[in-house]
Design a protein around this motif. Structure first.
Motif, short mmCIF file in Angstrom:
data_model
loop_
_atom_site.label_atom_id
_atom_site.label_comp_id
_atom_site.label_asym_id
_atom_site.label_seq_id
_atom_site.Cartn_x
_atom_site.Cartn_y
_atom_site.Cartn_z
N SER A 1 0.55 -1.29 0.11
CA SER A 1 0.12 -0.14 -0.40
C SER A 1 0.68 0.60 0.03
N GLY A 2 2.33 0.81 0.33
CA GLY A 2 3.12 2.14 0.06
C GLY A 2 4.48 1.76 0.42
N HIS A 3 4.95 3.48 -0.84
CA HIS A 3 6.86 2.52 -0.90
C HIS A 3 7.36 3.35 -0.56
N MET A 4 8.61 3.20 -0.10
CA MET A 4 9.91 4.30 0.01
C MET A 4 11.04 3.67 -0.84
N ILE A 5 11.55 4.79 -1.15
CA ILE A 5 13.07 5.12 -1.11
C ILE A 5 14.04 5.64 -0.58
N GLY A 6 15.75 4.68 0.17
CA GLY A 6 16.29 5.00 0.87
C GLY A 6 17.32 5.33 0.30
N VAL A 7 18.68 6.40 0.39
CA VAL A 7 19.51 6.62 -0.26
C VAL A 7 20.75 6.70 0.67
N ASP A 8 21.48 6.11 0.78
CA ASP A 8 22.99 6.52 1.45
C ASP A 8 23.84 6.82 0.37
N VAL A 9 24.68 8.32 0.62
CA VAL A 9 25.57 9.35 0.22
C VAL A 9 26.43 8.27 0.88
N GLY A 10 27.79 6.78 1.24
CA GLY A 10 28.31 7.25 1.30
C GLY A 10 30.03 7.81 0.35
N GLU A 11 31.04 6.37 1.46
CA GLU A 11 32.49 6.95 0.97
C GLU A 11 32.64 6.34 0.41
N THR A 12 31.81 5.42 -0.48
CA THR A 12 32.91 4.27 -1.54
C THR A 12 31.94 3.88 -2.73
N ARG A 13 30.53 4.68 -2.89
CA ARG A 13 29.64 4.05 -3.05
C ARG A 13 28.02 5.06 -2.75
N VAL A 14 27.24 5.39 -3.61
CA VAL A 14 25.25 5.89 -3.57
C VAL A 14 25.04 4.43 -3.37
N ARG A 15 24.05 4.17 -2.78
CA ARG A 15 23.47 2.83 -2.28
C ARG A 15 22.32 3.43 -2.81
N VAL A 16 20.56 2.97 -3.61
CA VAL A 16 19.61 3.29 -3.37
C VAL A 16 18.99 2.48 -3.51
N GLU A 17 17.99 1.49 -2.65
CA GLU A 17 17.09 0.71 -2.61
C GLU A 17 15.40 1.51 -2.31
N LEU A 18 14.71 0.24 -3.01
CA LEU A 18 13.09 0.97 -2.76
C LEU A 18 12.85 -0.36 -2.23
N PHE A 19 11.24 0.08 -1.06
CA PHE A 19 11.14 -0.59 -0.18
C PHE A 19 9.60 -0.48 -0.28
N ASP A 20 9.15 -1.35 0.05
CA ASP A 20 7.64 -1.67 0.15
C ASP A 20 7.37 -1.34 1.51
N LEU A 21 5.73 -1.15 2.08
CA LEU A 21 5.72 -0.22 3.44
C LEU A 21 6.25 -1.02 4.78
N THR A 22 6.54 -2.44 4.59
CA THR A 22 6.72 -3.53 5.94
C THR A 22 8.54 -2.99 5.18
N LEU A 23 9.08 -2.24 4.82
CA LEU A 23 10.18 -2.14 4.34
C LEU A 23 10.80 -3.26 4.32
N THR A 24 10.79 -4.40 2.95
CA THR A 24 10.80 -5.00 2.82
C THR A 24 11.84 -4.83 1.29
N GLU A 25 13.01 -5.48 1.04
CA GLU A 25 13.46 -4.10 0.24
C GLU A 25 13.05 -4.88 -1.08
N LEU A 26 12.60 -4.18 -2.33
CA LEU A 26 12.45 -4.78 -3.46
C LEU A 26 13.19 -4.43 -4.79
N ALA A 27 14.06 -3.41 -4.25
CA ALA A 27 14.93 -3.51 -5.34
C ALA A 27 16.39 -2.79 -5.12
#
Length: 429
Positions: free
Chosen positions: A82-108
């Motif tokens: 019923s909802g989706h969020m994207i989290g982004v980590d601008v880190g020291e060695t990489r930029v990581r982008v993850e897509l989650f559903d509402l229960t914070l299960t990683e989708l991509a």
């Protein structure tokens, strides 16, 4: 209509929806009967709120359980899709982008490597845009369905009414970077999808407090040990956490120069970048051309080899000194804030792990005042290398809960933010 405390009926409904959603999120599945005591709402209010949430597709039935002599009770849970969020980590060695559903299960997920110690703003923005596009395409999700995008970055984040989030990242060469405005320019997201930008240590802390080793603690410090070091302070007054520039606490007058430009900062002795630099200066064989994560792995292997091999005395000495500096820095946090729990995370903290922690703990407790030292535990975080990304995704999720599970309504009477005006001015007429 507003009541005596200034709260309107709409405010009350939003708060009730948020209370039910959060209890189902953290403790579900639950029955309507269990939701009453858990939220403090009457049975009638619970029934009304649940019906409303089911109607919105946010809550669904999840089986039933027997009751004492009565009909089985229907269990309820949050609907994952019923909802989706994207989290982004601008880190020291990489930029990581993850897509989650509402229960914070990683989708991509998508990752973009960074050249060592290179933080060109345009490159970072392009990596974030490309990562968002990639994860949405991988999951077949329309961008309009996102509740928001959360981004964890190095540095101090200033939230301004006209320029959005502005990042002051002295250690990475960012001077008042209007990151939110830059991200909105050419963004693959519609204007209605909010963007939340905060310090990476705070997003790490948010994740550990919601889902990790910090659950149940009222006063805690979550330490991010990566190329540099930072911390997130959680107290009853700052329940969502507050970033603390702990790495720039002075631990040695006229000491080593920190990457921020000052002398004697903790980060000049306890961050992975300085740790590797000191190993190199003392004659250590740091792998040429390797990124920091690979180099730190090599250093640990040199300091703690298999039983049949001799340890590198230089690597071992540098690591032992780093443990003492880190412990001394933690003792300052213990004396200042008297936390009940300290958690160490970040990629370097995870690499050093259980082998390193006992020495850090010993030094922290020996330098701290006795009473607060007797009442604190120092452990590793439990969420692994994705903790910053998960914590970043929690930023839009927490906002969604605060609004009672409703998406933000556009306010036509409010003046558009500066980033939107700037984009309009750039558009050819």
């Amino acid at each position: 209509m507003a009541g005596r405390n200034g709260r309107t009926v709409r405010d009350l409904r939003r708060a009730n929806r948020g209370a039910v959603l959060q209890r189902l999120y953290f403790d579900g599945p639950l029955s309507r009967f269990e939701l009453g005591p858990a939220t403090g709402l009457s049975s009638g209010s619970v029934s009304n709120v649940v019906a409303d949430l089911i109607g919105d597709g946010l809550v669904e039935e999840a089986g039933s359980v027997d009751s004492d002599g009565g009909r089985p009770r229907t269990l309820l849970r949050v609907t994952p899709g019923s909802g989706h969020m994207i989290g982004v980590d601008v880190g020291e060695t990489r930029v990581r982008v993850e897509l989650f559903d509402l229960t914070l299960t990683e989708l991509a997920r998508a990752e973009r490597p960074l050249e060592q110690q290179r933080y060109e703003v345009d490159v970072i923005v392009d990596h974030i845009h490309a990562g968002i596009t990639e994860v949405l395409a991988a999951a077949g999700l329309a961008p309009e369905r996102l509740l928001g995008v959360g981004i964890g970055v190095p540095g101090i984040v200033e939230h301004t009414p006209d320029r959005g989030a502005v990042v002051h990242g002295q250690t990475i060469g960012w001077d008042a970077i209007e990151l939110e405005s830059l991200l909105r320019s050419g963004s693959p997201l519609p204007d209605g999808v909010p963007c939340f930008i905060d310090n990476g240590a705070r997003t790490l802390g948010q994740a550990e407090m919601w889902f990790g080793a910090g659950r149940g603690a009222r006063n805690a410090l979550v330490v991010l040990f990566g190329s540099g070091v930072g911390a997130c302070l959680v107290t009853p007054e700052a329940e969502h956490g507050r970033a603390v520039e702990w790495g720039h606490l002075t631990v040695r007058v006229r000491g080593r120069r920190c990457r921020c430009g000052a002398l004697g900062c903790l980060e000049a002795y306890a961050g992975a970048e300085s740790l590797l630099a000191r190993w190199r200066e003392e004659g250590g064989r740091v792998p040429g051309g390797a990124d920091e994560e690979t180099a730190l792995t090599a250093m640990l292997a040199a300091a703690y080899p298999p039983d049949t091999a001799a340890a590198d005395p230089v690597a071992l000495a540098v690591l032992e000194e780093t443990a003492e500096y880190l412990g001394a820095g933690l003792s300052d946090l213990i004396n200042l804030f008297q936390p009940e729990r300290i958690l160490m995370g970040g990629w370097a903290g995870l690499q050093l792990g259980a082998r390193f922690l006992p020495a850090v703990r010993k030094h922290a407790l020996s330098y701290a005042l006795r009473h607060p030292a007797e009442n604190v535990t120092i452990e590793l975080g439990s969420l692994g290398p994705d903790a910053v990304t998960v914590g970043a995704a929690i930023l839009p999720l927490a906002d969604f809960f605060a609004r009672g599970g409703r998406r933000p309504d556009p306010d036509p009477e409010s003046p558009p933010p500066a980033w939107r005006r700037a984009l309009r001015e750039r558009t050819p007429r």
